[in-house]
Structures are given as C-alpha cells and as structure tokens.
Scaffold this motif. Structure first.
Motif, mmCIF file in Angstrom:
data_model
loop_
_atom_site.group_PDB
_atom_site.id
_atom_site.type_symbol
_atom_site.label_atom_id
_atom_site.label_comp_id
_atom_site.label_asym_id
_atom_site.label_seq_id
_atom_site.Cartn_x
_atom_site.Cartn_y
_atom_site.Cartn_z
ATOM 1 N N GLY A 142 -3.710 -24.142 -9.954
ATOM 2 C CA GLY A 142 -2.908 -23.023 -9.486
ATOM 3 C C GLY A 142 -3.769 -21.859 -9.004
ATOM 4 N N ILE A 143 -3.356 -21.251 -7.910
ATOM 5 C CA ILE A 143 -4.009 -20.034 -7.403
ATOM 6 C C ILE A 143 -2.913 -18.989 -7.214
ATOM 7 C CG2 ILE A 143 -5.371 -18.980 -5.565
ATOM 8 C CD1 ILE A 143 -6.490 -21.756 -4.953
ATOM 9 N N GLN A 144 -2.948 -17.953 -8.027
ATOM 10 C CA GLN A 144 -1.930 -16.906 -7.951
ATOM 11 C C GLN A 144 -2.362 -15.821 -6.971
ATOM 12 O OE1 GLN A 144 -1.181 -14.570 -11.515
ATOM 13 N NE2 GLN A 144 0.953 -14.274 -10.951
ATOM 14 N N VAL A 145 -1.509 -15.571 -5.998
ATOM 15 C CA VAL A 145 -1.783 -14.542 -4.993
ATOM 16 C C VAL A 145 -0.677 -13.499 -5.083
ATOM 17 C CG1 VAL A 145 -2.212 -14.043 -2.567
ATOM 18 C CG2 VAL A 145 -2.825 -16.286 -3.499
ATOM 19 N N GLN A 146 -1.047 -12.292 -5.520
ATOM 20 C CA GLN A 146 -0.085 -11.211 -5.651
ATOM 21 C C GLN A 146 -0.767 -9.889 -5.329
ATOM 22 O OE1 GLN A 146 1.167 -11.107 -9.750
ATOM 23 N NE2 GLN A 146 -0.887 -10.722 -10.533
ATOM 24 N N TYR A 147 0.019 -8.919 -4.903
ATOM 25 C CA TYR A 147 -0.535 -7.592 -4.671
ATOM 26 C C TYR A 147 -0.799 -6.926 -6.016
ATOM 27 C CZ TYR A 147 1.202 -8.247 0.110
ATOM 28 O OH TYR A 147 1.442 -8.734 1.368
ATOM 29 N N TYR A 148 -1.814 -6.067 -6.039
ATOM 30 C CA TYR A 148 -2.145 -5.366 -7.279
ATOM 31 C C TYR A 148 -2.907 -4.088 -6.928
ATOM 32 C CZ TYR A 148 -6.723 -7.498 -6.419
ATOM 33 O OH TYR A 148 -7.906 -7.889 -5.828
ATOM 34 N N GLY A 149 -2.839 -3.111 -7.831
ATOM 35 C CA GLY A 149 -3.592 -1.877 -7.632
ATOM 36 C C GLY A 149 -3.334 -1.253 -6.279
ATOM 37 N N ASP A 150 -4.419 -0.978 -5.555
ATOM 38 C CA ASP A 150 -4.308 -0.371 -4.225
ATOM 39 C C ASP A 150 -4.025 -1.394 -3.135
ATOM 40 O OD1 ASP A 150 -4.832 2.146 -5.275
ATOM 41 O OD2 ASP A 150 -6.997 1.931 -5.044
ATOM 42 N N TYR A 151 -3.983 -2.659 -3.498
ATOM 43 C CA TYR A 151 -3.719 -3.707 -2.507
ATOM 44 C C TYR A 151 -2.215 -3.946 -2.408
ATOM 45 C CZ TYR A 151 -8.712 -4.630 -2.581
ATOM 46 O OH TYR A 151 -10.082 -4.509 -2.477
ATOM 47 N N THR A 152 -1.663 -3.498 -1.311
ATOM 48 C CA THR A 152 -0.229 -3.646 -1.051
ATOM 49 C C THR A 152 -0.033 -4.334 0.294
ATOM 50 O OG1 THR A 152 0.009 -1.545 0.149
ATOM 51 C CG2 THR A 152 0.135 -1.454 -2.271
ATOM 52 N N SER A 153 1.206 -4.554 0.650
ATOM 53 C CA SER A 153 1.495 -5.183 1.942
ATOM 54 C C SER A 153 0.998 -4.332 3.107
ATOM 55 C CB SER A 153 3.000 -5.426 2.076
ATOM 56 O OG SER A 153 3.707 -4.206 1.990
#
Length: 257
Positions: A142-153
């Motif tokens: 599994g590789i989880q890819v989600q926005y976090y911290g200052d990383y947004t869309s």
C-alpha cells in the motif's frame, strides 16, 4: 353574599410546578427519542455501506496501540494493513512487533507506506526497502497519498508529485515483484495518480461502495469501524475488499508466489 370557593395559593403553585416538571420530562423524552433515532439512522447508513462486502479489514499504526490480532480475526476480520514507513526517514514504532505477531494468525497481511511530497521517489524507495526488508506480507504494497501540512490541492506541484509517485511505484513493484495499491481520495486519484499510473490498483477513501470499477481493490469507508480485542471494543480505519472471498484468495495467492 354567596361564598366563593378558591384554591389556596400554595395549591396553585404546586400545580404549576408539576406541570413545569411534566413539560421538562416530555421535552427530555422527545430529545432522547430524536437522538436514539439519529443514532439508529447512522447505524443503518454504516451497515448499508458495507452490506454485501464480506471481506473486511483494518489499517493500523502505532496510534492503535498493542493489538491482539487473533482476537481481531475472531471478531470477523479477514485482513490487516500495517503502517510501515513514511517519507524517507520515518518508520512506525510498532511495525516490527506487529508484523511478527500477526504471522501467528491466518489473516491476510499487507504493509503500507505514506507518500511524502517533499522526498524523492528514489529516497522513499530506499528507505522502505531498508526498513521493511522482505516483510511485506501477502497483499499488494500500500502507498497512501494524502495532502498534509502545507501541501494542499492548491500548493502541491502536481508534475513533481506524479513523477515521484510513479518512480516509487515502479521501483517497489520491480524490487519485490509485487503489485502496489494506491490509497487515496477520488479527487487526488483523478488529479495525481490516474494521469501517470494507468493500471496500479486503487484503494479509495469513500462511502460510495457500490458499482466501483474493477481497478478499485479496497475501500476505506470509515475511521470508526468497531472490533473487539484485548477484551474491549476499539475503533479502527475500516476497510473492505471490492470482491468476494474467492477473488480475495486469488489476491492472497498472487502474493505468495
């Protein structure tokens, strides 16, 4: 002059108090009924999301504490994904212990890595291989890819993220001769994953569990799936496999080859 019959003042006061109390009881009863009805409706919705999906699992990390995997299996689980690494420098404190203990069950076992937007695909590959070694279980990585911290869309460099994720997927697939599965939201899948990764299975955050494409291997449908272990009920990241038991056994068999 005729005598007027009047109620004593204390009697009127006492009657008013009883009427007030009765009103409060009725109101509280109505509120309790509404709350109960709301909880029943939520439970109905949760049951509807997983109805017909008999292969259920959970994703766990050190935040879930020490787990009795045999008890979780007894409570109906078919598979568990263990968090292993994150980025190019972080590993889950419970991974090694959990992995060695879960092998004493017949649960399907997977491990997952949390993708970092700030580390190269090569660096993340190297760290995963060093930390996990060959302890990858019998399910796709599994590789989880989600926005976090200052990383947004709005702030993520999409082209760079696509390149680094593709590198990570190809490297792990080649090194372990094992499929990867990308855990993400439908929005991120559309923006970052699908344009550059065409065939790798998906693991979606969604409650829309019906009529998903065959590419969707797993679905993360809730953060509050309840299972019993260590004598108590505990909430987990609830997962379902998008298929029946026979299809799941084929996934397991592919991981054992």
């Amino acid at each position: 002059m005729p005598t007027q019959h009047t109620r004593p003042i204390y009697a009127r006061t006492r009657g008013a108090k009883w009427r007030h109390r009765l009103g409060l009881v009725l109101i509280l009863g109505l509120v309790a009924l509404l709350i109960w009805g709301g909880l029943q409706w939520l439970q109905f919705r949760r049951d509807a999301v997983v109805q017909g999906f008999n292969v259920r699992g959970v994703a766990v990390s050190q935040n879930d504490g020490y787990l009795d995997f045999a008890a979780l299996q007894k409570d109906g689980l078919k598979f568990v994904y263990l968090k292993a690494t994150q980025g190019a420098s972080y590993s889950d404190d419970n991974f090694s212990s959990s992995y060695s203990r879960i092998l004493g069950t017949s649960l399907g076992v997977g491990v997952y890595h949390v993708f970092s937007f700030s580390s190269s695909g090569q660096a993340q590959t190297a760290y995963f291989e060093k930390t996990v070694n060959n302890n990858i279980g019998n399910l796709p990585i599994g590789i989880q890819v989600q926005y976090y911290g200052d990383y947004t869309s709005d702030t993520v460099n999409v082209k760079r993220a696509q390149k680094q994720l593709r590198t990570l997927v190809l490297n792990l697939t080649d090194h372990y001769n094992r499929n990867c599965v990308i855990w993400t939201t439908p929005t991120i899948a559309k923006k970052i994953v699908k344009p550059v990764i065409k065939k790798t299975p998906l693991w979606l955050d969604t409650t829309q569990t019906r009529q998903q494409s065959k590419r969707v291997l797993f679905m993360h449908y809730t953060n509050r799936a309840v299972y019993r272990q260590n004598g108590t009920s505990q909430e987990f990241n609830g997962l379902i496999f998008n298929g029946n038991d026979d299809a799941f056994q084929k996934v397991i068999a592919a991981g054992l080859n």
